[in-house]
Design an enzyme around this catalytic site. Structure first.
Site, PDB file in Angstrom:
ATOM      1  N   HIS A 135     -71.420 -90.418  39.844  1.00 18.37           N
ATOM      2  CA  HIS A 135     -71.991 -90.668  41.168  1.00 18.37           C
ATOM      3  C   HIS A 135     -72.128 -89.373  41.945  1.00 18.37           C
ATOM      4  O   HIS A 135     -71.337 -88.447  41.774  1.00 18.37           O
ATOM      5  CB  HIS A 135     -71.141 -91.664  41.966  1.00 18.37           C
ATOM      6  CG  HIS A 135     -69.702 -91.287  42.087  1.00 18.37           C
ATOM      7  ND1 HIS A 135     -68.797 -91.483  41.066  1.00 18.37           N
ATOM      8  CD2 HIS A 135     -68.998 -90.717  43.104  1.00 18.37           C
ATOM      9  CE1 HIS A 135     -67.607 -91.052  41.443  1.00 18.37           C
ATOM     10  NE2 HIS A 135     -67.707 -90.568  42.678  1.00 18.37           N
ATOM     11  N   PHE A 136     -73.150 -89.347  42.765  1.00 23.01           N
ATOM     12  CA  PHE A 136     -73.333 -88.275  43.738  1.00 23.01           C
ATOM     13  C   PHE A 136     -73.040 -88.843  45.123  1.00 23.01           C
ATOM     14  O   PHE A 136     -73.530 -89.921  45.462  1.00 23.01           O
ATOM     15  CB  PHE A 136     -74.774 -87.751  43.719  1.00 23.01           C
ATOM     16  CG  PHE A 136     -75.122 -86.961  42.489  1.00 23.01           C
ATOM     17  CD1 PHE A 136     -74.889 -85.589  42.446  1.00 23.01           C
ATOM     18  CD2 PHE A 136     -75.683 -87.570  41.386  1.00 23.01           C
ATOM     19  CE1 PHE A 136     -75.212 -84.857  41.309  1.00 23.01           C
ATOM     20  CE2 PHE A 136     -76.003 -86.843  40.249  1.00 23.01           C
ATOM     21  CZ  PHE A 136     -75.773 -85.480  40.214  1.00 23.01           C
ATOM     22  N   HIS A 137     -72.254 -88.093  45.897  1.00 19.50           N
ATOM     23  CA  HIS A 137     -72.046 -88.432  47.306  1.00 19.50           C
ATOM     24  C   HIS A 137     -73.160 -87.764  48.113  1.00 19.50           C
ATOM     25  O   HIS A 137     -73.466 -86.591  47.885  1.00 19.50           O
ATOM     26  CB  HIS A 137     -70.728 -87.860  47.830  1.00 19.50           C
ATOM     27  CG  HIS A 137     -69.502 -88.389  47.169  1.00 19.50           C
ATOM     28  ND1 HIS A 137     -68.672 -89.308  47.777  1.00 19.50           N
ATOM     29  CD2 HIS A 137     -68.930 -88.124  45.964  1.00 19.50           C
ATOM     30  CE1 HIS A 137     -67.644 -89.579  46.970  1.00 19.50           C
ATOM     31  NE2 HIS A 137     -67.786 -88.861  45.870  1.00 19.50           N
TER      32      HIS A 137
ATOM     33  N   ASP B 199     -70.892 -95.839  50.893  1.00 20.42           N
ATOM     34  CA  ASP B 199     -69.496 -95.682  50.480  1.00 20.42           C
ATOM     35  C   ASP B 199     -68.619 -96.565  51.370  1.00 20.42           C
ATOM     36  O   ASP B 199     -68.790 -96.619  52.588  1.00 20.42           O
ATOM     37  CB  ASP B 199     -69.082 -94.215  50.609  1.00 20.42           C
ATOM     38  CG  ASP B 199     -67.786 -93.895  49.875  1.00 20.42           C
ATOM     39  OD1 ASP B 199     -67.831 -93.120  48.910  1.00 20.42           O
ATOM     40  OD2 ASP B 199     -66.728 -94.423  50.275  1.00 20.42           O
ATOM     41  N   ILE B 200     -67.669 -97.224  50.741  1.00 23.85           N
ATOM     42  CA  ILE B 200     -66.817 -98.176  51.481  1.00 23.85           C
ATOM     43  C   ILE B 200     -65.885 -97.457  52.474  1.00 23.85           C
ATOM     44  O   ILE B 200     -65.484 -98.052  53.473  1.00 23.85           O
ATOM     45  CB  ILE B 200     -66.010 -99.046  50.487  1.00 23.85           C
ATOM     46  CG1 ILE B 200     -65.524-100.336  51.137  1.00 23.85           C
ATOM     47  CG2 ILE B 200     -64.854 -98.287  49.859  1.00 23.85           C
ATOM     48  CD1 ILE B 200     -65.034-101.377  50.136  1.00 23.85           C
TER      49      ILE B 200
ATOM     50  N   GLN C 273     -62.275 -86.654  41.426  1.00 22.50           N
ATOM     51  CA  GLN C 273     -62.974 -87.844  40.926  1.00 22.50           C
ATOM     52  C   GLN C 273     -61.989 -88.997  40.774  1.00 22.50           C
ATOM     53  O   GLN C 273     -60.946 -88.850  40.124  1.00 22.50           O
ATOM     54  CB  GLN C 273     -63.670 -87.562  39.585  1.00 22.50           C
ATOM     55  CG  GLN C 273     -64.529 -88.737  39.115  1.00 22.50           C
ATOM     56  CD  GLN C 273     -65.306 -88.458  37.822  1.00 22.50           C
ATOM     57  OE1 GLN C 273     -65.086 -87.452  37.158  1.00 22.50           O
ATOM     58  NE2 GLN C 273     -66.212 -89.358  37.478  1.00 22.50           N
TER      59      GLN C 273
ATOM     60  N   ASN D  25     -68.119 -85.049  41.989  1.00 18.83           N
ATOM     61  CA  ASN D  25     -66.793 -84.695  41.490  1.00 18.83           C
ATOM     62  C   ASN D  25     -66.725 -84.991  39.995  1.00 18.83           C
ATOM     63  O   ASN D  25     -67.104 -86.074  39.555  1.00 18.83           O
ATOM     64  CB  ASN D  25     -65.710 -85.492  42.224  1.00 18.83           C
ATOM     65  CG  ASN D  25     -65.622 -85.129  43.695  1.00 18.83           C
ATOM     66  OD1 ASN D  25     -65.845 -83.975  44.061  1.00 18.83           O
ATOM     67  ND2 ASN D  25     -65.322 -86.090  44.542  1.00 18.83           N
TER      68      ASN D  25
HETATM   69  P1  5GP Z   1     -64.881 -89.886  43.865  1.00 21.79           P
HETATM   70  O1  5GP Z   1     -63.589 -89.447  44.493  1.00 21.79           O
HETATM   71  O2  5GP Z   1     -64.682 -90.571  42.527  1.00 21.79           O
HETATM   72  O3  5GP Z   1     -65.915 -88.800  43.814  1.00 21.79           O
HETATM   73  O4  5GP Z   1     -65.476 -90.952  44.880  1.00 21.79           O
HETATM   74  C1  5GP Z   1     -65.394 -92.321  44.722  1.00 21.79           C
HETATM   75  C2  5GP Z   1     -65.940 -92.965  45.987  1.00 21.79           C
HETATM   76  O5  5GP Z   1     -66.163 -94.347  45.729  1.00 21.79           O
HETATM   77  C3  5GP Z   1     -64.992 -92.872  47.180  1.00 21.79           C
HETATM   78  O6  5GP Z   1     -65.624 -92.159  48.247  1.00 21.79           O
HETATM   79  C4  5GP Z   1     -64.716 -94.327  47.541  1.00 21.79           C
HETATM   80  O7  5GP Z   1     -64.629 -94.555  48.919  1.00 21.79           O
HETATM   81  C5  5GP Z   1     -65.886 -95.065  46.903  1.00 21.79           C
HETATM   82  N1  5GP Z   1     -65.577 -96.418  46.490  1.00 21.79           N
HETATM   83  C6  5GP Z   1     -64.524 -96.803  45.717  1.00 21.79           C
HETATM   84  N2  5GP Z   1     -64.544 -98.131  45.544  1.00 21.79           N
HETATM   85  C7  5GP Z   1     -65.640 -98.602  46.202  1.00 21.79           C
HETATM   86  C8  5GP Z   1     -66.192 -99.910  46.377  1.00 21.79           C
HETATM   87  O8  5GP Z   1     -65.685-100.938  45.913  1.00 21.79           O
HETATM   88  N3  5GP Z   1     -67.332 -99.985  47.118  1.00 21.79           N
HETATM   89  C9  5GP Z   1     -67.936 -98.902  47.655  1.00 21.79           C
HETATM   90  N4  5GP Z   1     -69.057 -99.096  48.372  1.00 21.79           N
HETATM   91  N5  5GP Z   1     -67.432 -97.651  47.520  1.00 21.79           N
HETATM   92  C10 5GP Z   1     -66.306 -97.510  46.804  1.00 21.79           C
END
Ligand code: 5GP
Ligand code: ZN
Length: 140
Positions: free
Chosen positions: A101-103, A32-33, A95, A88
């Site tokens: 996606h799974f974290h 994750d970035i 989300q 999420n």
């Molecule tokens: P969500 O809130 O949708 O469950 O999580 C999305 C996740 O994607 C966030 O933790 C965010 O940091 C990650 N993310 C968003 N854009 C990028 C990207 O360009 N590269 C990477 N590696 N992670 C990303």
């Protein structure tokens, strides 16, 4: 959202970079970035699906198959003693990227990440009513 606008499709397609750590026929995992903890990574299907509500069961099976291997590698590499797996669904859940996606978030005793939701309790009869409603919804 079309797949051409999807940031995770761009990572899968290679048009934007990511720190990739595992790839299978169905799944890609990358860091994750903006990590919540060192090693926080995302496991995504290589085929675009918006979320858990529209993923075919066979794709979900392929996507989740690497969990044990990935989890063990994460614990070894980060010296973490546990991890949270988080998915999420919908804006109200947090989300932000509408590609399933799974974290995987490594955890260490005493880390300051925290995890506490205000758990409730059902009023008398409400749990049973909701169970019956859910069984109906699932088709009996
Ligand atoms: P969500 O809130 O949708 O469950 O999580 C999305 C996740 O994607 C966030 O933790 C965010 O940091 C990650 N993310 C968003 N854009 C990028 C990207 O360009 N590269 C990477 N590696 N992670 C990303
Ligand atoms: Zn996508």
């Amino acid at each position: 959202m079309s797949t051409t606008d999807c940031v995770f499709c761009k990572i899968i397609g290679g048009s934007i970079p990511a720190l990739k750590i595992l790839e299978t026929a169905d799944a890609l995992a990358f860091l994750d970035i903006n990590p919540l903890a060192p090693g926080h990574c995302l496991l995504v299907p290589k085929r675009h699906v918006q979320g858990i509500l529209d993923v075919p069961a066979d794709l979900l099976a392929g996507l989740t198959a690497p969990f044990p291997k990935l989890a063990k590698a994460l614990l070894q590499a980060t010296q973490a003693s546990g991890l949270n797996i988080l998915q999420n669904t919908g804006e109200s859940s947090g989300q932000a990227v509408f590609h399933l996606h799974f974290h995987l978030i490594p955890r260490i005793d005493g880390d300051k990440l925290g995890y506490r939701w205000n758990a409730g309790a059902y009023p008398s009869g409400e749990g049973e009513r909701l169970r019956d409603r859910l069984i109906d919804e699932l088709g009996g």
